[in-house]
Design an enzyme around this catalytic site. Structure first.
Site, short mmCIF file in Angstrom:
data_model
loop_
_atom_site.label_atom_id
_atom_site.label_comp_id
_atom_site.label_asym_id
_atom_site.label_seq_id
_atom_site.Cartn_x
_atom_site.Cartn_y
_atom_site.Cartn_z
CG ASP A 62 -1.95 -1.05 0.96
OD1 ASP A 62 -2.10 -1.56 0.18
OD2 ASP A 62 -2.49 -1.49 2.22
CE1 TYR A 119 4.04 -7.00 3.60
CE2 TYR A 119 3.37 -9.18 3.59
CZ TYR A 119 3.38 -7.91 2.91
OH TYR A 119 2.96 -7.75 1.47
#
Length: 255
Positions: A62, A119
């Site tokens: 994002d 992540y």
């Protein structure tokens, strides 16, 4: 009988391993009203190779999210020279770094062939002007032991409907292989790490938000477990800034 000529496909496929600081970009995917990493890579390869090139990434990040390791694939009919990495980095500037270009099979796919993704979410608890845009400031400081307890529970689940955007994926199933929370020696910063075969949209940021709320006493761990058990939905999850999120590694069976 003589063998016929060996067919050589006109286009050959390559992977690029890269890293980027996402602060100045509207995520990976091309956007109508903002510059994306994908757009920059398409422009760079098209310019340097002298033909239209379209890149496919290993996933979507994002706006404002970073990547320490990211892979893309592209097809080209042009020869790849040894100095392409240098030329790409000179073209792209300071916040995107190409590490290597790898020849792969013509059916290799940067997104669908990835078997594991990791992540990390970076947060700090004391104001620090030198990590602005690279870590999220969190106040008050959460109780780390409570966060660790909640993070360990994630390994018990495969349905993560409660931690994603509604109707954003065909399946909510993910296999989580590892979670950890590491605090620095001074207790001034923390890194949440999570590894899975796949992630849903906003899943890591929503999960991190839950962990922080639990650590700050704003969410009961029993409530967190009950929602996850039912694959329900949380009444409210504190959003966490994109600047603290990094795609840190992606694994393939052939790399």
């Amino acid at each position: 009988m003589e063998d016929g000529p060996i067919f050589e496909p006109k286009f050959k496929r390559y992977f690029i391993e890269m890293a980027y600081n996402g602060a100045n970009y509207h995520g990976w995917q091309i956007q109508p009203n903002g510059i994306s990493i994908q757009q920059r890579m398409n422009e760079a390869l098209t310019k340097l190779l002298g033909e239209d090139v379209y890149c496919i990434g290993c996933g979507r990040t994002d706006t404002g999210v970073h990547a320490r390791q990211f892979f893309l694939h592209f097809d080209t009919s042009k020869p790849i020279t040894d100095n392409l990495v240098f030329r790409l980095n000179r073209f792209l500037g300071f916040d995107i770094a190409v590490k290597r270009v790898i020849k792969v099979a013509e059916n290799a796919h940067a997104r669908f062939d990835a078997v594991e993704r990791t992540y990390q979410y970076h947060m700090h608890f004391k104001e620090n002007p030198f990590i602005v845009g690279l870590s999220a400031y969190v106040y008050p400081k959460p109780e780390v032991l409570k966060m660790k307890e909640a993070a360990a529970l994630l390994l018990n689940y495969t349905d993560f409907k409660a931690l994603c955007k509604v109707h954003d994926s065909k399946t909510n199933l993910c296999n989580i292989y590892h979670t950890s929370i590491e605090e620095d020696d001074e207790g001034s910063s923390l890194v949440f790490t999570i590894t899975a075969n796949r992630f849903l949209r906003n899943m890591v940021r929503m999960t991190t938000g839950c962990l922080i709320m639990i650590g700050q006493g704003k969410m009961d761990i029993g409530y967190f477990k009950s929602v996850m058990d039912q694959a329900g939905s949380f009444q409210y999850v504190m959003p966490v800034p994109a600047c603290g999120l990094y795609l840190s590694s992606v694994k393939y069976p052939y790399l």
